[in-house]
Scaffold this active site. Sequence first.
Site, PDB file in Angstrom:
ATOM      1  N   SER A 115       0.849  -1.199   0.000  1.00 27.58           N
ATOM      2  CA  SER A 115       0.000   0.000   0.000  1.00 27.58           C
ATOM      3  C   SER A 115       0.886   1.251   0.000  1.00 27.58           C
ATOM      4  CB  SER A 115      -0.967  -0.063   1.183  1.00 27.58           C
ATOM      5  OG  SER A 115      -1.989   0.894   1.044  1.00 27.58           O
ATOM      6  N   ASP A 173     -10.154  -5.596  -3.143  1.00 34.22           N
ATOM      7  CA  ASP A 173      -9.519  -4.533  -2.357  1.00 34.22           C
ATOM      8  C   ASP A 173     -10.375  -3.271  -2.439  1.00 34.22           C
ATOM      9  OD1 ASP A 173      -7.866  -2.344  -1.571  1.00 34.22           O
ATOM     10  OD2 ASP A 173      -6.075  -3.487  -2.112  1.00 34.22           O
ATOM     11  N   HIS A 231      -7.412  -5.957   0.972  1.00 38.41           N
ATOM     12  CA  HIS A 231      -6.258  -5.067   1.033  1.00 38.41           C
ATOM     13  C   HIS A 231      -5.241  -5.440   2.116  1.00 38.41           C
ATOM     14  CE1 HIS A 231      -4.131  -1.395   0.072  1.00 38.41           C
ATOM     15  NE2 HIS A 231      -4.117  -1.041   1.345  1.00 38.41           N
TER      16      HIS A 231
END
Lengths: 282, 282
Positions: free
Chosen positions: A151, A227, A260
């Site tokens: 991320s 996600d 995610h």
Amino acid sequence: MANGDEFRVIAEHGCFGGVQGFYAHASSVCHAPMRFSVYRPPQASSGRVPVLYYLAGLTCTEETFMIKAGAQRVAAELGLMLVAPDTSPRVRLPGDDAHWDFGLGAGFYVDATFAPWSKHYHLYSWVTQELPALVAQRFPASDAQGIFGHSMGGHGALVCAMRNPERYRSVSAFAPIAAPTQCPWGQKAFGGYLGEDRAEWAQYDATELAARRGFGTTILVDQGTADEYLDVQLLPDRLVEACRASGTPLRLNMREGYGHGYWFVQSFVEDHLRHHAALLGR
Amino acid sequence: MANGDEFRVIAEHGCFGGVQGFYAHASSVCHAPMRFSVYRPPQASSGRVPVLYYLAGLTCTEETFMIKAGAQRVAAELGLMLVAPDTSPRVRLPGDDAHWDFGLGAGFYVDATFAPWSKHYHLYSWVTQELPALVAQRFPASDAQGIFGHSMGGHGALVCAMRNPERYRSVSAFAPIAAPTQCPWGQKAFGGYLGEDRAEWAQYDATELAARRGFGTTILVDQGTADEYLDVQLLPDRLVEACRASGTPLRLNMREGYGHGYWFVQSFVEDHLRHHAALLGR
């Protein structure tokens, strides 16, 4: 702690035949104590081993990856040292905890130029220069380095690698913020840390760097299709386009049904470690 | 939630080709909402699979094992469902957070008989009866069950298995509180939950049960030599003696340099899952 090395062992634990450690030092570039974790594989007790840096995402610390990703088992098999830096200085500044996506836990791996962040938030220099020098001095690290992240840390890994190809032989990312200058998280962070000079922003944008510089070995990216941040914040398609334009090899694996977080990361972490190990000569 | 089933999905995530889920239901035996987590391996989408229960230690929740142990990878390979119950009810009672080793997060897997704990702290019946019935109804679970755990949960797993050999085909433990009636943690917990009747205590003591009942398949125990609780709280030697006396097969692996936490558990969790899988017919 004053500036300088002032290395401190917080804790060390036996793990998969190696040592899982947590450390702090007085960072010269951040003018603050900074924390990081190191997994030394069993092979490090008899010689120097390649180092794989992992940059974590928003709200994470130097503990997150080591606790949640299940990477030590594979690192122990492959003989890779893992190093995970914290995601921001922990000195307190006005407003640093007003938002979960800016300030504490959200350093975005830039060297901030905008007050009050410009005094301490120099994660980019810390991660690419000061920390590797400290690791080389304190741990049995060889010259071979790779970098990956998740991320915000996927963004950071891509930027660190593409701006320093002489330092990193391999790069990969889980669900990276692939085009931060084009998404709300990145625009907020870059505006806060760097001000409104878009030329400054561009040097921290993986998609811009992929188009202009590229990278010498295949960039591996895994991305979950479930996600929640995919369409608004992560934008992997922009990175794909930029790599195509510059002829940079990119392998993007879209993973059906994955989200995610670390339930996703742990599912594919072995693939990433093997990708790096092959390029780092293990 | 009122009593009865009232099953609730808190969250589900893709993980190693299966599903990592977190759930709650209204427990009849605990008269309270109770939480648990389930990992469904990929094989569970096409048929019923054996279930391996994991009981966690002091201060842990239904999340701890699933986040920290790295077991899903192996469970996905072997086709084992993993179920991890919470370590206490989360209804508030006077004094339930005064000590980290009693009350909240410290149910010790007994059916409390002493007020005020006797209303809700019925972990033993919940873990051995109500929860397996719920799991069988809501998830693709076969009749084959095993159980393992860590520290307080290692104690719990050994007790559940030895008292219910018809329900559990396999049992193992990481650093279990092996003789709770002989150590400070166990004496405090049993005194608080069960009063001072030592005959009542004995039915929750793995060493007593090993001497009197034993178990039909090999009990696997791993124990770190650098575990700070080894000599005062855990006392695996007492369990070894009791198993020897009753002819119960026990394999105790002393692990040089390992501590008490999940850095240790994750290092040997694959061995434990393979031990259970073999006995559960996978």
